[in-house]
Scaffold this motif. Structure first.
Motif, mmCIF file in Angstrom:
data_model
loop_
_atom_site.group_PDB
_atom_site.id
_atom_site.type_symbol
_atom_site.label_atom_id
_atom_site.label_comp_id
_atom_site.label_asym_id
_atom_site.label_seq_id
_atom_site.Cartn_x
_atom_site.Cartn_y
_atom_site.Cartn_z
ATOM 1 N N ASP A 112 34.701 -18.263 -31.560
ATOM 2 C CA ASP A 112 35.788 -17.323 -31.320
ATOM 3 C C ASP A 112 37.047 -17.727 -32.080
ATOM 4 O O ASP A 112 37.692 -16.893 -32.733
ATOM 5 C CB ASP A 112 36.083 -17.272 -29.818
ATOM 6 C CG ASP A 112 36.757 -15.974 -29.416
ATOM 7 O OD1 ASP A 112 36.154 -14.911 -29.611
ATOM 8 O OD2 ASP A 112 37.890 -16.031 -28.918
ATOM 9 N N VAL A 113 37.395 -19.013 -31.996
ATOM 10 C CA VAL A 113 38.564 -19.518 -32.731
ATOM 11 C C VAL A 113 38.369 -19.330 -34.231
ATOM 12 O O VAL A 113 39.280 -18.890 -34.962
ATOM 13 C CB VAL A 113 38.810 -21.007 -32.405
ATOM 14 C CG1 VAL A 113 39.931 -21.571 -33.277
ATOM 15 C CG2 VAL A 113 39.155 -21.186 -30.933
ATOM 16 N N ILE A 114 37.167 -19.657 -34.704
ATOM 17 C CA ILE A 114 36.868 -19.539 -36.132
ATOM 18 C C ILE A 114 36.947 -18.084 -36.592
ATOM 19 O O ILE A 114 37.500 -17.781 -37.656
ATOM 20 C CB ILE A 114 35.473 -20.130 -36.423
ATOM 21 C CG1 ILE A 114 35.513 -21.652 -36.263
ATOM 22 C CG2 ILE A 114 35.008 -19.755 -37.819
ATOM 23 C CD1 ILE A 114 34.145 -22.298 -36.246
ATOM 24 N N LEU A 115 36.395 -17.180 -35.783
ATOM 25 C CA LEU A 115 36.405 -15.765 -36.164
ATOM 26 C C LEU A 115 37.826 -15.223 -36.266
ATOM 27 O O LEU A 115 38.151 -14.501 -37.226
ATOM 28 C CB LEU A 115 35.610 -14.954 -35.139
ATOM 29 C CG LEU A 115 35.532 -13.442 -35.379
ATOM 30 C CD1 LEU A 115 34.907 -13.143 -36.744
ATOM 31 C CD2 LEU A 115 34.742 -12.760 -34.275
ATOM 32 N N GLN A 116 38.676 -15.588 -35.317
ATOM 33 C CA GLN A 116 40.069 -15.121 -35.371
ATOM 34 C C GLN A 116 40.789 -15.691 -36.588
ATOM 35 O O GLN A 116 41.564 -14.997 -37.251
ATOM 36 C CB GLN A 116 40.789 -15.525 -34.077
ATOM 37 C CG GLN A 116 42.155 -14.882 -33.900
ATOM 38 C CD GLN A 116 42.086 -13.472 -33.382
ATOM 39 O OE1 GLN A 116 41.239 -12.691 -33.823
ATOM 40 N NE2 GLN A 116 42.964 -13.130 -32.468
ATOM 41 N N THR A 117 40.515 -16.953 -36.880
ATOM 42 C CA THR A 117 41.137 -17.585 -38.052
ATOM 43 C C THR A 117 40.674 -16.915 -39.337
ATOM 44 O O THR A 117 41.469 -16.654 -40.249
ATOM 45 C CB THR A 117 40.803 -19.085 -38.089
ATOM 46 O OG1 THR A 117 41.215 -19.707 -36.868
ATOM 47 C CG2 THR A 117 41.499 -19.765 -39.263
ATOM 48 N N ILE A 118 39.376 -16.626 -39.431
ATOM 49 C CA ILE A 118 38.835 -15.967 -40.625
ATOM 50 C C ILE A 118 39.449 -14.578 -40.796
ATOM 51 O O ILE A 118 39.809 -14.175 -41.906
ATOM 52 C CB ILE A 118 37.302 -15.876 -40.536
ATOM 53 C CG1 ILE A 118 36.691 -17.273 -40.682
ATOM 54 C CG2 ILE A 118 36.749 -14.947 -41.610
ATOM 55 C CD1 ILE A 118 35.195 -17.302 -40.478
ATOM 56 N N LEU A 119 39.573 -13.843 -39.705
ATOM 57 C CA LEU A 119 40.196 -12.509 -39.776
ATOM 58 C C LEU A 119 41.625 -12.604 -40.300
ATOM 59 O O LEU A 119 42.042 -11.810 -41.148
ATOM 60 C CB LEU A 119 40.181 -11.856 -38.397
ATOM 61 C CG LEU A 119 38.859 -11.243 -37.924
ATOM 62 C CD1 LEU A 119 38.980 -10.782 -36.486
ATOM 63 C CD2 LEU A 119 38.452 -10.080 -38.818
ATOM 64 N N GLY A 120 42.383 -13.568 -39.773
ATOM 65 C CA GLY A 120 43.754 -13.740 -40.243
ATOM 66 C C GLY A 120 43.822 -14.077 -41.717
ATOM 67 O O GLY A 120 44.646 -13.532 -42.461
ATOM 68 N N ASP A 121 42.939 -14.979 -42.165
ATOM 69 C CA ASP A 121 42.934 -15.372 -43.575
ATOM 70 C C ASP A 121 42.526 -14.202 -44.474
ATOM 71 O O ASP A 121 43.123 -13.978 -45.538
ATOM 72 C CB ASP A 121 41.973 -16.545 -43.793
ATOM 73 C CG ASP A 121 42.468 -17.827 -43.152
ATOM 74 O OD1 ASP A 121 43.663 -17.898 -42.830
ATOM 75 O OD2 ASP A 121 41.650 -18.755 -42.961
ATOM 76 N N ILE A 122 41.504 -13.458 -44.054
ATOM 77 C CA ILE A 122 41.035 -12.338 -44.874
ATOM 78 C C ILE A 122 42.122 -11.279 -45.011
ATOM 79 O O ILE A 122 42.348 -10.736 -46.104
ATOM 80 C CB ILE A 122 39.758 -11.727 -44.260
ATOM 81 C CG1 ILE A 122 38.578 -12.681 -44.455
ATOM 82 C CG2 ILE A 122 39.447 -10.375 -44.900
ATOM 83 C CD1 ILE A 122 37.305 -12.213 -43.794
ATOM 84 N N MET A 123 42.813 -10.962 -43.918
ATOM 85 C CA MET A 123 43.860 -9.944 -43.988
ATOM 86 C C MET A 123 45.027 -10.399 -44.845
ATOM 87 O O MET A 123 45.643 -9.593 -45.549
ATOM 88 C CB MET A 123 44.339 -9.587 -42.582
ATOM 89 C CG MET A 123 43.309 -8.841 -41.752
ATOM 90 S SD MET A 123 42.575 -7.427 -42.632
ATOM 91 C CE MET A 123 44.021 -6.418 -42.953
ATOM 92 N N LEU A 124 45.324 -11.692 -44.809
ATOM 93 C CA LEU A 124 46.406 -12.200 -45.660
ATOM 94 C C LEU A 124 46.020 -12.113 -47.129
ATOM 95 O O LEU A 124 46.821 -11.703 -47.983
ATOM 96 C CB LEU A 124 46.726 -13.645 -45.273
ATOM 97 C CG LEU A 124 48.029 -14.234 -45.800
ATOM 98 C CD1 LEU A 124 49.229 -13.371 -45.406
ATOM 99 C CD2 LEU A 124 48.217 -15.646 -45.264
ATOM 100 N N ILE A 125 44.779 -12.474 -47.449
ATOM 101 C CA ILE A 125 44.295 -12.351 -48.829
ATOM 102 C C ILE A 125 44.248 -10.883 -49.247
ATOM 103 O O ILE A 125 44.575 -10.532 -50.386
ATOM 104 C CB ILE A 125 42.914 -13.010 -48.962
ATOM 105 C CG1 ILE A 125 43.017 -14.522 -48.734
ATOM 106 C CG2 ILE A 125 42.327 -12.743 -50.350
ATOM 107 C CD1 ILE A 125 41.674 -15.233 -48.706
ATOM 108 N N TYR A 126 43.849 -10.021 -48.326
ATOM 109 C CA TYR A 126 43.783 -8.579 -48.613
ATOM 110 C C TYR A 126 45.166 -8.028 -48.955
ATOM 111 O O TYR A 126 45.320 -7.249 -49.907
ATOM 112 C CB TYR A 126 43.200 -7.870 -47.395
ATOM 113 C CG TYR A 126 43.206 -6.361 -47.474
ATOM 114 C CD1 TYR A 126 42.363 -5.690 -48.352
ATOM 115 C CD2 TYR A 126 44.057 -5.611 -46.667
ATOM 116 C CE1 TYR A 126 42.353 -4.304 -48.415
ATOM 117 C CE2 TYR A 126 44.055 -4.229 -46.723
ATOM 118 C CZ TYR A 126 43.207 -3.576 -47.592
ATOM 119 O OH TYR A 126 43.215 -2.205 -47.654
ATOM 120 N N ARG A 127 46.169 -8.427 -48.192
ATOM 121 C CA ARG A 127 47.536 -7.985 -48.483
ATOM 122 C C ARG A 127 47.979 -8.472 -49.856
ATOM 123 O O ARG A 127 48.589 -7.740 -50.636
ATOM 124 C CB ARG A 127 48.495 -8.500 -47.409
ATOM 125 C CG ARG A 127 48.370 -7.791 -46.065
ATOM 126 C CD ARG A 127 49.512 -8.219 -45.156
ATOM 127 N NE ARG A 127 49.479 -7.453 -43.920
ATOM 128 C CZ ARG A 127 49.184 -7.949 -42.729
ATOM 129 N NH1 ARG A 127 48.870 -9.220 -42.621
ATOM 130 N NH2 ARG A 127 49.196 -7.197 -41.650
#
Length: 351
Positions: free
Chosen positions: A101-116
């Motif tokens: 769960d922690v990893i998934l939330q972290t990955i989502l945050g990183d992906i959205m930052l890279i996407y921006r």
């Protein structure tokens, strides 16, 4: 007074509930911002809406898991060693799911930052090549950490080599956050400098955008760095900080959307009051989302000099500067396009 592992688990539950409450408040405002200005369902940014809801599910699931882990240790566990023995066994399914769960939330945050960052640089893959490589390395570390947690019975979370893999994962996440935030800020600064050159009376047009990116980036980077430092030190305070980190990723993500759409709403109201906009909703939308510079050189067109941030399609308030998703192109979010064109003789702002 030094807390035991059981005491830190109770502290984790308490702090995570507080930050989850803060997150739920920001989620309500975020959904209101995403949906309020859309008269047509096709105008809703589906990417941002899906990610927002997914982050909400992950954050809520993590809080529920923390409660179940505590309930199992303090109420249902009747083996030797008491709650401490229950917490020391990190290979149970609830502990593994908590890590996922922690990893998934972290990955989502990183992906959205890279996407921006990708959108800010006009969908340039070269600009995000370093963050993408780091993200791939992070995924490898994530897979290793989950595998080791499953295959090492009752493994301590501070033992080597498991500790080395987890520290590497946190270090990569922090690097991604710092690099992508720096790239976005550099892009904003560059566009702001161009604006200052073309429009002598409008300096600091993107100050609001800078504040949004810096403050949201600092929120997550500070918590992630503190969590990594505490984990390296071998303290049980790592557990409550991890719970806070899961909620803080969602809070930082929501705050970007809330502040952007708040500025957009303020500009739409100002635009609707202007005589040349006719007070209509459609003209107000265009006024809040398009920026056009006009100069003597008709041959030059700066197509990708407007900062956009995926969801940063709004006008940043006081400077009559609009930001659309995609740097001079039409994109999914609100179907708003923004361009900087150099066409006529005298610098002017066309709304």
């Amino acid at each position: 007074m030094t807390l035991s592992a059981a005491g830190f688990q109770l502290l984790t539950q308490f702090l995570e509930c507080i930050f989850w409450g803060i997150y739920i408040v920001t989620l309500g405002f975020c959904l209101r911002a995403l949906l309020r200005w859309k008269t047509n369902p096709a105008e809703i940014s589906k990417t941002m809406l899906v990610v927002t809801l997914l982050m909400a599910c992950v954050a809520t699931f993590d809080m529920v898991l923390t409660f179940l882990i505590n309930l199992n240790a303090f109420v249902f566990y009747d083996g030797p060693g008491g709650p401490k023995a229950a917490f020391d066994n990190t290979s149970g399914w609830m502990d593994i799911m908590g890590s996922v769960d922690v990893i998934l939330q972290t990955i989502l945050g990183d992906i959205m930052l890279i996407y921006r960052c990708w959108l800010v640089y006009g969908r340039s893959w070269i600009a995000i090549s370093v963050p993408v490589v780091l993200a791939i390395a992070g995924l490898v570390c994530v897979a290793l950490s989950i595998f080791m947690e499953i295959t090492l019975p009752s493994a301590s979370q501070f033992d080597t080599p498991y500790k080395q893999v987890v520290v590497s994962t946190w270090a990569i996440t922090i690097c991604i956050n710092v690099i992508t935030t720096g790239l976005i800020l550099f892009r904003i600064w560059r566009v702001d400098r161009i604006n200052a050159e073309l429009l002598q009376d409008q300096k600091g047009s993107y100050n609001a955008a800078k504040r949004i990116i810096i403050e949201s980036g600092l929120l997550y980077t500070t918590v992630a760095t503190t969590t990594a430092a505490v984990y390296i030190a071998g303290s049980n305070a790592f557990a409550p900080l991890t719970g806070i980190d899961v909620q803080m990723i969602g809070i930082a993500f929501n705050l970007i959307l809330i502040r952007v759409y708040r500025n957009r709403a303020a500009e739409l109201r100002r635009s609707s009051d202007r005589p040349d906009c006719g007070g209509t909703r459609e003209r107000g939308r265009q006024a809040a989302s398009s920026l056009r510079f006009v100069t003597p050189d008709r041959s030059r067109t700066l197509e990708n000099e407007i900062v956009s941030d995926g969801d940063l399609e709004a006008n940043y308030g006081e400077s009559d500067v609009g930001e659309g998703e995609g740097s001079g192109r039409e994109h999914d979010s609100s179907n708003v396009s923004t361009s900087v064109s150099l066409q006529e003789k005298k610098p002017s702002l066309s709304l």
